[in-house]
Each structure stands twice: as C-alpha cells, then as structure tokens.
Design a protein around this motif. Structure first.
Motif, PDB file in Angstrom:
ATOM      1  N   VAL A 138       1.554   4.060  -3.054  1.00 39.64           N
ATOM      2  CA  VAL A 138       1.318   5.874  -2.795  1.00 39.64           C
ATOM      3  C   VAL A 138       2.249   6.239  -3.074  1.00 39.64           C
ATOM      4  O   VAL A 138       2.141   7.556  -3.390  1.00 39.64           O
ATOM      5  CB  VAL A 138       0.558   5.764  -1.282  1.00 39.64           C
ATOM      6  CG1 VAL A 138       0.179   7.471  -0.775  1.00 39.64           C
ATOM      7  CG2 VAL A 138      -0.636   4.985  -1.422  1.00 39.64           C
ATOM      8  N   PHE A 158      -5.599   5.512   2.806  1.00 35.91           N
ATOM      9  CA  PHE A 158      -5.984   4.739   2.970  1.00 35.91           C
ATOM     10  C   PHE A 158      -5.578   3.071   2.904  1.00 35.91           C
ATOM     11  O   PHE A 158      -5.549   2.073   3.386  1.00 35.91           O
ATOM     12  CB  PHE A 158      -3.863   4.095   4.241  1.00 35.91           C
ATOM     13  CG  PHE A 158      -2.829   5.148   3.013  1.00 35.91           C
ATOM     14  CD1 PHE A 158      -2.939   5.691   1.951  1.00 35.91           C
ATOM     15  CD2 PHE A 158      -2.115   4.905   3.837  1.00 35.91           C
ATOM     16  CE1 PHE A 158      -1.868   6.391   1.407  1.00 35.91           C
ATOM     17  CE2 PHE A 158      -0.726   5.902   3.885  1.00 35.91           C
ATOM     18  CZ  PHE A 158      -0.514   6.991   1.948  1.00 35.91           C
ATOM     19  N   GLN A 166       6.268   6.521   7.498  1.00 37.02           N
ATOM     20  CA  GLN A 166       4.799   5.917   7.935  1.00 37.02           C
ATOM     21  C   GLN A 166       4.535   6.319   9.206  1.00 37.02           C
ATOM     22  O   GLN A 166       2.973   7.045   9.914  1.00 37.02           O
ATOM     23  CB  GLN A 166       4.219   5.390   6.661  1.00 37.02           C
ATOM     24  CG  GLN A 166       4.543   5.397   5.632  1.00 37.02           C
ATOM     25  CD  GLN A 166       3.219   6.140   5.054  1.00 37.02           C
ATOM     26  OE1 GLN A 166       2.217   6.654   5.724  1.00 37.02           O
ATOM     27  NE2 GLN A 166       3.723   6.893   3.178  1.00 37.02           N
ATOM     28  N   SER A 222      -1.756  10.652   1.258  1.00 35.80           N
ATOM     29  CA  SER A 222      -2.485  10.295   0.170  1.00 35.80           C
ATOM     30  C   SER A 222      -1.786   9.966  -1.218  1.00 35.80           C
ATOM     31  O   SER A 222      -0.557  10.655  -1.499  1.00 35.80           O
ATOM     32  CB  SER A 222      -3.808  11.130   0.751  1.00 35.80           C
ATOM     33  OG  SER A 222      -3.615  12.336  -0.251  1.00 35.80           O
ATOM     34  N   LEU A 252       1.213  -1.098  -0.036  1.00 38.11           N
ATOM     35  CA  LEU A 252      -0.463   0.281  -0.030  1.00 38.11           C
ATOM     36  C   LEU A 252       0.917   1.527   0.392  1.00 38.11           C
ATOM     37  O   LEU A 252       1.074   2.109  -0.730  1.00 38.11           O
ATOM     38  CB  LEU A 252      -0.926   0.086   1.083  1.00 38.11           C
ATOM     39  CG  LEU A 252      -2.145   1.336   1.356  1.00 38.11           C
ATOM     40  CD1 LEU A 252      -2.701   1.166   0.162  1.00 38.11           C
ATOM     41  CD2 LEU A 252      -2.096   0.894   2.785  1.00 38.11           C
ATOM     42  N   PHE A 253       1.694   1.213   0.598  1.00 36.27           N
ATOM     43  CA  PHE A 253       2.393   2.762   0.922  1.00 36.27           C
ATOM     44  C   PHE A 253       3.622   2.455  -0.044  1.00 36.27           C
ATOM     45  O   PHE A 253       3.947   3.979  -0.562  1.00 36.27           O
ATOM     46  CB  PHE A 253       3.582   2.225   2.450  1.00 36.27           C
ATOM     47  CG  PHE A 253       2.423   3.086   3.836  1.00 36.27           C
ATOM     48  CD1 PHE A 253       1.733   3.248   3.558  1.00 36.27           C
ATOM     49  CD2 PHE A 253       2.740   1.697   4.326  1.00 36.27           C
ATOM     50  CE1 PHE A 253       0.765   3.231   4.715  1.00 36.27           C
ATOM     51  CE2 PHE A 253       2.361   1.814   6.218  1.00 36.27           C
ATOM     52  CZ  PHE A 253       0.431   3.191   5.648  1.00 36.27           C
TER      53      PHE A 253
END
Length: 197
Positions: free
Chosen positions: A15, A173, A115, A31, A11-12
């Motif tokens: 992004v 997220f 993060q 975001s 996910l990170f």
C-alpha cells in the motif's frame, strides 16, 4: 505470531508503494489512495493507556498483543508487547514532528510502526484535529463510533463501540482489530475553572 507479522509487513509495504504522499515524513497510508499525516501532540490532559489488541484476518486467524501508549501536549509514545511480554516495537513522536522508532523485525521498519500510530489516532484523537491531516479521506462521527470514507463514499475504516470494548474494521486492508482497555491513568489534572494553567 511470525506469519501475521510477515503478512502485515507485506500488506503495508504494498500500500505504501501505491499511495502518493504529500511532502511529509509523518504521512501514512490508510488505503491505496488515502493517508493520514500523524498529529504530533495530544490536545487533552496527559494520559497513559494499556490496551489488549486482538488482530484478525480471514486467511490468518486471530493474534493477540498488548499496546501501551502515553500521550500529552509534548507528543506521544507507543510500545507493543507480545503475549509473553517481549517488546516488539517502541515509537515516539514529539510535538516538533520528530519521529523515532525501533523494534524487532518486521517492526524495525518505521512505516509499519506508523500504521499502529494511525490506528491509535483514528480511535482516540478529536475528529476536528485529525481532519486537516487526512488526504483523500474524510472522518465522521457516527451513532456508534467513527467512519473513514473516500471522496466517492467508499468506507475505508470503521470504529464501533461494544459492551466488551471497541472494534476496528479496516476494510481497505481487510483486517479487524478488537480493542479492550486494560487501564487508563491520567498523568496530569486539568486546571479548575478560573485557575491559571
């Protein structure tokens, strides 16, 4: 635990590829279009905090870990621990802006560790200190926490206080983090009025 770490990593990284950062190694996405340039110092008295963190995602269930952090005018450090006490990552950011991180996969990637630092700062740091370091988003204090929104008004991130702790909803997220403070130790005492620091 491995499934959730894999999901977080994917996910990170996705992004991170979509967002366009300014020229700063401390910039971290919140975001697809917005990010925070990490603040390299803590403005108050030095503190050491231990938090219980419960991470949840609709498709992945709930996972628990502990996070220990120390912050002062000289910088900040953060250590993540599994429920069994295994060190997952260790990160440090000094007042000059030098960032170092180490950990087991996937926390050996500094982008993922950043993060965690973003969440710590959005929850604890003064809003007026964070705001100049936010790009494409605005942080506001609400009656029951904090709200991070885009220029169009879309809610990206929300903090709310509850009797048993705090709830972070990362709407951009798609996950939630429940935070419960286990301990807070003041490492130095503020000077009394009229006393020289």
């Amino acid at each position: 635990m491995p499934r959730i770490l894999t999901l977080l990593f994917a996910l990170f990284m996705l992004v991170g590829c979509q967002a366009t950062p300014p020229q700063s190694s401390l910039w971290t996405p919140v975001s697809e279009q917005a990010g925070l340039e990490l603040v390299s110092h803590w403005p108050g008295p030095a503190q050491q905090e231990l938090m219980l963190v419960e991470w949840s995602h609709p498709a992945q269930g709930q996972h628990t870990l502990q996070v220990s952090s120390a912050r002062s005018a000289k910088g900040l450090t953060m250590v993540g621990l599994s429920p069994l006490g295994q060190e997952l990552w260790r990160a440090a950011l000094d007042a000059s802006g030098r960032f170092t991180a180490s950990g087991i996969a996937p926390f050996d990637d500094p982008r993922l560790v950043k993060q965690m630092l973003v969440t710590l700062q959005l929850v604890n740091w003064p809003v007026d200190l964070l705001q100049p370091n936010l790009h494409g988003a605005s942080l506001q204090v609400t009656d029951n926490g904090r709200l991070l929104s885009s220029p169009t008004g879309a809610i990206l991130w929300r903090l709310s206080f509850h009797d048993n702790g705090m709830l972070v909803e990362h709407l951009a997220f798609g996950y939630r983090i429940k935070l419960r403070q286990l301990s807070l130790e003041m490492l130095e005492f503020p000077a009394l009025e009229g006393e020289q620091k």
